[in-house]
Design a protein around this motif. Structure first.
Motif, PDB file in Angstrom:
ATOM      1  N   UNK A  56       2.001 -12.077  -9.780  1.00  0.00           N
ATOM      2  CA  UNK A  56       2.613 -10.750  -9.839  1.00  0.00           C
ATOM      3  C   UNK A  56       3.075 -10.341  -8.449  1.00  0.00           C
ATOM      4  N   UNK A  57       4.334  -9.953  -8.341  1.00  0.00           N
ATOM      5  CA  UNK A  57       4.874  -9.406  -7.094  1.00  0.00           C
ATOM      6  C   UNK A  57       4.800  -7.889  -7.178  1.00  0.00           C
ATOM      7  N   UNK A  58       3.977  -7.291  -6.320  1.00  0.00           N
ATOM      8  CA  UNK A  58       3.669  -5.869  -6.438  1.00  0.00           C
ATOM      9  C   UNK A  58       4.874  -4.973  -6.200  1.00  0.00           C
ATOM     10  N   UNK A  59       5.849  -5.435  -5.407  1.00  0.00           N
ATOM     11  CA  UNK A  59       6.987  -4.542  -5.139  1.00  0.00           C
ATOM     12  C   UNK A  59       8.005  -4.541  -6.282  1.00  0.00           C
ATOM     13  N   UNK A  60       7.787  -5.362  -7.300  1.00  0.00           N
ATOM     14  CA  UNK A  60       8.505  -5.213  -8.568  1.00  0.00           C
ATOM     15  C   UNK A  60       7.618  -4.370  -9.483  1.00  0.00           C
ATOM     16  N   UNK A  61       7.813  -3.072  -9.467  1.00  0.00           N
ATOM     17  CA  UNK A  61       7.025  -2.164 -10.313  1.00  0.00           C
ATOM     18  C   UNK A  61       7.715  -2.077 -11.665  1.00  0.00           C
ATOM     19  N   UNK A  62       7.000  -2.446 -12.724  1.00  0.00           N
ATOM     20  CA  UNK A  62       7.595  -2.488 -14.060  1.00  0.00           C
ATOM     21  C   UNK A  62       6.851  -1.533 -14.987  1.00  0.00           C
ATOM     22  N   UNK A  67      11.407   5.115  -8.300  1.00  0.00           N
ATOM     23  CA  UNK A  67      10.092   4.963  -8.926  1.00  0.00           C
ATOM     24  C   UNK A  67       9.246   6.215  -8.738  1.00  0.00           C
ATOM     25  N   UNK A  68       9.279   6.790  -7.551  1.00  0.00           N
ATOM     26  CA  UNK A  68       8.501   8.002  -7.297  1.00  0.00           C
ATOM     27  C   UNK A  68       8.973   9.161  -8.164  1.00  0.00           C
ATOM     28  N   UNK A  69      10.290   9.272  -8.342  1.00  0.00           N
ATOM     29  CA  UNK A  69      10.814  10.346  -9.197  1.00  0.00           C
ATOM     30  C   UNK A  69      10.386  10.135 -10.640  1.00  0.00           C
ATOM     31  N   UNK A  70      10.581   8.931 -11.164  1.00  0.00           N
ATOM     32  CA  UNK A  70      10.286   8.659 -12.565  1.00  0.00           C
ATOM     33  C   UNK A  70       8.785   8.771 -12.861  1.00  0.00           C
ATOM     34  N   UNK A  71       7.976   8.235 -11.979  1.00  0.00           N
ATOM     35  CA  UNK A  71       6.532   8.318 -12.198  1.00  0.00           C
ATOM     36  C   UNK A  71       6.012   9.733 -11.942  1.00  0.00           C
ATOM     37  N   UNK A  72       6.662  10.471 -11.051  1.00  0.00           N
ATOM     38  CA  UNK A  72       6.306  11.867 -10.850  1.00  0.00           C
ATOM     39  C   UNK A  72       6.568  12.702 -12.089  1.00  0.00           C
ATOM     40  N   UNK A  73       7.636  12.372 -12.797  1.00  0.00           N
ATOM     41  CA  UNK A  73       7.980  13.103 -14.028  1.00  0.00           C
ATOM     42  C   UNK A  73       7.043  12.768 -15.184  1.00  0.00           C
ATOM     43  N   UNK A  74       6.214  11.731 -15.029  1.00  0.00           N
ATOM     44  CA  UNK A  74       5.252  11.376 -16.070  1.00  0.00           C
ATOM     45  C   UNK A  74       3.812  11.716 -15.676  1.00  0.00           C
ATOM     46  N   UNK A  75       3.626  12.177 -14.439  1.00  0.00           N
ATOM     47  CA  UNK A  75       2.274  12.413 -13.943  1.00  0.00           C
ATOM     48  C   UNK A  75       1.639  13.596 -14.681  1.00  0.00           C
ATOM     49  N   UNK A  76       0.435  13.435 -15.230  1.00  0.00           N
ATOM     50  CA  UNK A  76      -0.162  14.504 -16.044  1.00  0.00           C
ATOM     51  C   UNK A  76      -0.390  15.820 -15.302  1.00  0.00           C
ATOM     52  N   UNK A 110       0.822  -1.207   0.000  1.00  0.00           N
ATOM     53  CA  UNK A 110       0.000   0.000   0.000  1.00  0.00           C
ATOM     54  C   UNK A 110       0.858   1.261   0.000  1.00  0.00           C
ATOM     55  N   UNK A 111       2.183   1.118  -0.041  1.00  0.00           N
ATOM     56  CA  UNK A 111       3.038   2.304  -0.158  1.00  0.00           C
ATOM     57  C   UNK A 111       2.747   2.979  -1.497  1.00  0.00           C
ATOM     58  N   UNK A 112       2.529   4.299  -1.495  1.00  0.00           N
ATOM     59  CA  UNK A 112       2.152   4.966  -2.742  1.00  0.00           C
ATOM     60  C   UNK A 112       3.358   5.321  -3.602  1.00  0.00           C
ATOM     61  N   UNK A 113       3.208   5.146  -4.891  1.00  0.00           N
ATOM     62  CA  UNK A 113       4.130   5.737  -5.862  1.00  0.00           C
ATOM     63  C   UNK A 113       3.363   6.893  -6.481  1.00  0.00           C
ATOM     64  N   UNK A 114       3.729   8.095  -6.096  1.00  0.00           N
ATOM     65  CA  UNK A 114       3.027   9.345  -6.381  1.00  0.00           C
ATOM     66  C   UNK A 114       1.657   9.306  -5.713  1.00  0.00           C
ATOM     67  N   UNK A 115       0.615   8.814  -6.401  1.00  0.00           N
ATOM     68  CA  UNK A 115      -0.721   8.857  -5.813  1.00  0.00           C
ATOM     69  C   UNK A 115      -1.490   7.543  -5.922  1.00  0.00           C
ATOM     70  N   UNK A 116      -0.796   6.463  -6.257  1.00  0.00           N
ATOM     71  CA  UNK A 116      -1.427   5.148  -6.302  1.00  0.00           C
ATOM     72  C   UNK A 116      -0.557   4.154  -5.547  1.00  0.00           C
TER      73      UNK A 116
END
Length: 304
Positions: A129-135, A265-274, A28-34
């Motif tokens: 699927x292992x959720x902590x492997x975010x691909x 992951x938070x940095x990379x997904x933050x840079x793609x967040x609309x 349940x740890x969030x990457x940006x907002x999910x």
């Protein structure tokens, strides 16, 4: 040939993220907002999954709550006219998707967690699927890529990637016979070998498409590395009976079971967040300038 059932082993304690995971699931740890588990579920659904099987443990009720309908929250958002937020909440789980939650009574490893899913999976081929492997699959989600391989060959498929030789002791490592570009038949699989003993650097990551034969093999798999029932050991037996393919997926994997991987992951997904990308990029650019200025100041000779 579609994989309808996806298994999510989520009973782990998440000790590397304590105290954040003391009372809450690491998934349940969030990457940006999910949360991580939502990314995993969306990936499974994108590959055709209709039935989601969660193998849970203590302190994992937040996962069940996340995918449950929140009547009070939805009513509150609707009353306040927050239609965009209401839509986000309602789209967490699309219509027609079923969730099953099974408690893993003892923490006996990934293999045991998969075995716990047997009553819900039955005699169907299924994914894990292992959720902590975010691909980030770039053009196509990782499991959807694997689904295409499965449809062509009709056999088990395991996601893999090349890792530095010094890191092989953190993974299951496979040796393969090439079948095509980025695809090979597994000839040998070893759980966490020493770098000096590894004959390959092709590592298994957290995506599997498996035939139900794996359950019978897991039933007689003894405890292996770490005193746990290892899925790798059961797969090692399965390759003696069936073809198992190793697929080098296209995309970027973030090991969100580690703090540095989670931060990346938070940095990379933050840079793609609309909504956040432009402002976040400006912040990082300014931060980089500040860091370079501070570095120059540190290197400048002091005046006496």
């Amino acid at each position: 040939m579609r994989i309808r059932k996806a298994v999510f082993p989520v009973a782990g304690l998440g000790t590397r993220f304590l105290p954040a995971t003391k009372a809450s699931a690491k998934e349940m740890l969030p990457v940006v907002d999910k949360p991580l588990i939502q990314y995993a579920v969306q990936e499974a659904i994108s590959a055709g999954a209709e039935e989601l099987i969660f193998i849970t443990g203590r302190s994992k009720n937040s996962i069940m709550d996340h995918f449950d309908k929140a009547y009070e929250l939805e009513a509150e958002l609707s009353q306040r006219g927050k239609e965009k937020l209401l839509q986000i909440i309602q789209e967490i789980l699309p219509p027609g998707i079923t969730c099953i939650f099974i408690r893993q009574a003892e923490a006996l490893g990934l293999g045991h967690a998969v075995l716990c899913a047997w009553p819900a999976v039955g005699d169907e081929d299924f994914s894990v699927i292992l959720a902590d492997d975010l691909i980030d699959g770039k053009l196509r989600p990782c499991l959807a890529q694997m689904q295409r391989v499965y449809q062509e060959y009709g056999t088990s498929v395991i996601a893999t990637q090349r890792v530095p030789k010094e890191d092989v002791s953190s993974y299951g490592i496979v040796e393969t016979q090439p079948v095509g570009p980025g695809l090979g038949e597994i000839r040998r699989i070893v759980e966490k070998p020493k770098p000096s003993e590894a004959t390959s650097n092709l590592a298994v990551v957290g995506r599997y498409i498996l035939t139900p034969r794996i359950f019978k093999l897991l039933e007689r798999t003894p405890r292996g590395a770490g005193g746990e029932i290892q899925l790798t050991d059961a797969i090692s037996m399965m390759i003696q009976e069936q073809t198992v393919l190793a697929y080098e997926f296209e995309g970027t994997r973030y090991d969100c079971g580690s703090k540095i991987g989670y931060l990346k992951a938070n940095v990379e997904y933050g840079l793609k967040h609309p909504e956040l990308a432009d402002e976040f990029r400006d912040y990082l650019t300014a931060l980089q300038i500040d860091l370079k200025s501070a570095e120059k100041s540190d290197k400048a000779p002091s005046k006496k």
